[in-house]
Design a protein around this motif. Structure first.
Motif, mmCIF file in Angstrom:
data_model
loop_
_atom_site.group_PDB
_atom_site.id
_atom_site.type_symbol
_atom_site.label_atom_id
_atom_site.label_comp_id
_atom_site.label_asym_id
_atom_site.label_seq_id
_atom_site.Cartn_x
_atom_site.Cartn_y
_atom_site.Cartn_z
ATOM 1 N N TYR A 41 0.811 -1.351 0.169
ATOM 2 C CA TYR A 41 0.035 0.082 -0.003
ATOM 3 C C TYR A 41 0.982 1.208 -0.015
ATOM 4 C CZ TYR A 41 -3.330 -3.178 1.909
ATOM 5 O OH TYR A 41 -4.251 -4.333 2.056
ATOM 6 N N ILE A 42 0.341 2.447 -0.723
ATOM 7 C CA ILE A 42 0.850 3.629 -0.576
ATOM 8 C C ILE A 42 -0.294 4.612 -0.062
ATOM 9 C CG2 ILE A 42 1.931 5.626 -1.610
ATOM 10 C CD1 ILE A 42 3.229 3.842 -3.366
ATOM 11 N N SER A 43 0.044 5.269 1.019
ATOM 12 C CA SER A 43 -1.183 6.143 1.625
ATOM 13 C C SER A 43 -0.868 7.482 1.121
ATOM 14 C CB SER A 43 -1.244 6.093 3.113
ATOM 15 O OG SER A 43 0.057 6.110 3.659
ATOM 16 N N VAL A 44 -1.977 8.313 0.567
ATOM 17 C CA VAL A 44 -1.687 9.570 0.180
ATOM 18 C C VAL A 44 -2.674 10.362 0.702
ATOM 19 C CG1 VAL A 44 -1.957 10.778 -2.084
ATOM 20 C CG2 VAL A 44 -0.864 8.470 -1.992
ATOM 21 N N GLY A 45 -2.146 11.188 1.525
ATOM 22 C CA GLY A 45 -3.260 12.317 2.349
ATOM 23 C C GLY A 45 -3.828 13.350 1.169
#
Length: 281
Positions: free
Chosen positions: A260-264
Motif C-alpha cells: 500500500y501507499i497512503s496519500v493524504g
C-alpha cells in the motif's frame, strides 16, 4: 450506504443552509410551480456523488423524479449530463447547493484518486486514503476514494490500532508500544488490527524482533531504504509507504514492492470538479 448517517448529514446540512426557508425562491416563484433541471458537467474527470444526490432529492421531496444518465465512477467530459430532476422548483432549488457541494467535492476526490491509481498500473500496490479529511464529511470523502479506485484505510480512531511516532515516543519505544497495545486488546476484549509506523531501518528491526503486528508503515523512507525494508519484512506482514511521495515518484515507491501507499492528498488537496445544476426551459 449508511442511510442513518447519510440522512443525519443531509438534515444537518439543510438546517445550516435553508434555516427557516429559501426566501428567494419563495418570494419569486409561485407555489406549486413545476420544472426540470439538469446536472451539467463542466470538467473532465470521474463522477461521484450521484447516489448521494438521489438521496438528497428524496429527503427534501419524495415527489421529485430523477432520471440518471451517468453513474458514480463514470469518466465524464464537459457538456455531459449526469441526470435530470423533475418536480417542484422550490424543492429543486432547495437541494441545488447541497447536491453541488457534495458532488463537486466527491468528484474531485474520485478524479484525483483515479489519476493516482492509473500511475500504479503494472504494480500490485494499492492506494490508501488517510484521516486527513473534512470534519463531518469523512464518510463521503472515503466513499469518493473507493469510487475513484482507491482503498480505504481505517475509517477513524476506533476501528484500528495505528501506532505512530508520537505513540512510540510517549510509550517509551517500539517494544513497549506493541506490548501495551496487546495488553489493551486483551483487557478490553477488542479484536483490532495493529499497524505500526517506523521511521528508519533500526526501528523496523525492533518491530521484526517484537512481532505481534499486522502491518508496518514506512514513513519518509528513501527508495533505497524502502527496498531494504520490504526485503527484510519478506512477506511476514503487510507493508505500507507514506510521507513525501508525489505523483512523480509514486511508481518508483510502488516498484519497491510495498502493498500500500497512503496519500493524504487524495482528500486534503483534491480540486473540486466543476458541475452545475441548470434549469431546463
Amino acid at each position: 450506504m449508511d442511510k442513518q448517517l447519510v440522512h443525519q448529514f443531509i438534515n444537518n446540512a439543510l438546517a445550516e443552509d435553508v434555516g427557516d426557508g429559501d426566501h428567494t425562491s419563495l418570494a419569486t416563484i409561485p407555489a406549486g410551480t413545476q420544472g426540470k433541471a439538469k446536472l451539467l458537467v463542466k470538467d473532465k474527470g470521474i463522477l461521484a456523488g450521484v447516489e448521494l444526490a438521489a438521496e438528497i432529492f428524496s429527503v427534501i421531496d419524495p415527489q421529485l423524479h430523477l432520471d440518471v444518465y451517468l453513474q458514480d465512477g463514470a469518466a465524464v467530459q464537459p457538456g455531459d449530463i449526469a441526470f435530470e430532476v423533475t418536480g417542484s422548483t422550490h424543492s429543486i432549488l432547495k437541494a441545488e447547493r447541497l447536491v453541488l457541494n457534495c458532488m463537486q467535492r466527491m468528484s474531485g476526490i474520485a478524479t484525483k484518486t483515479n489519476q493516482i491509481t492509473q500511475l500504479l498500473q503494472g504494480t500490485h500496490t494499492k492506494v490508501l486514503d488517510t484521516r486527513k479529511t473534512t470534519p463531518n464529511f469523512r464518510y463521503f470523502e472515503k466513499w469518493a476514494v473507493r469510487i475513484g479506485g482507491g482503498v480505504n484505510h481505517r475509517y477513524a480512531l476506533y476501528d484500528m490500532i495505528l501506532i505512530k511516532d508520537n505513540h512510540v515516543d510517549y510509550s517509551g519505544g517500539i517494544k513497549n508500544a506493541i506490548a501495551n497495545a496487546h495488553q489493551y486488546l486483551q483487557h478490553t476484549g477488542r479484536t483490532l488490527q495493529i499497524e505500526i509506523e517506523v521511521r528508519n531501518l533500526e526501528e523496523l528491526q525492533q518491530v521484526l524482533e517484537a512481532g505481534g503486528v499486522d502491518r508496518i508503515m514506512f514513513d519518509n523512507f528513501s527508495l533505497a531504504d524502502l527496498r531494504t525494508a520490504v526485503s527484510a519484512v519478506n512477506g511476514q506482514y503487510a507493508t505500507e509507504a507514506s510521507g513525501g511521495i508525489t505523483t512523480e515518484t509514486i511508481y518508483d515507491y510502488a516498484a519497491c514492492g510495498v502493498d500500500y501507499i497512503s496519500v493524504g492528498a487524495l482528500t486534503h488537496s483534491a480540486k473540486s470538479l466543476d458541475l452545475s445544476l441548470k434549469a431546463v426551459k
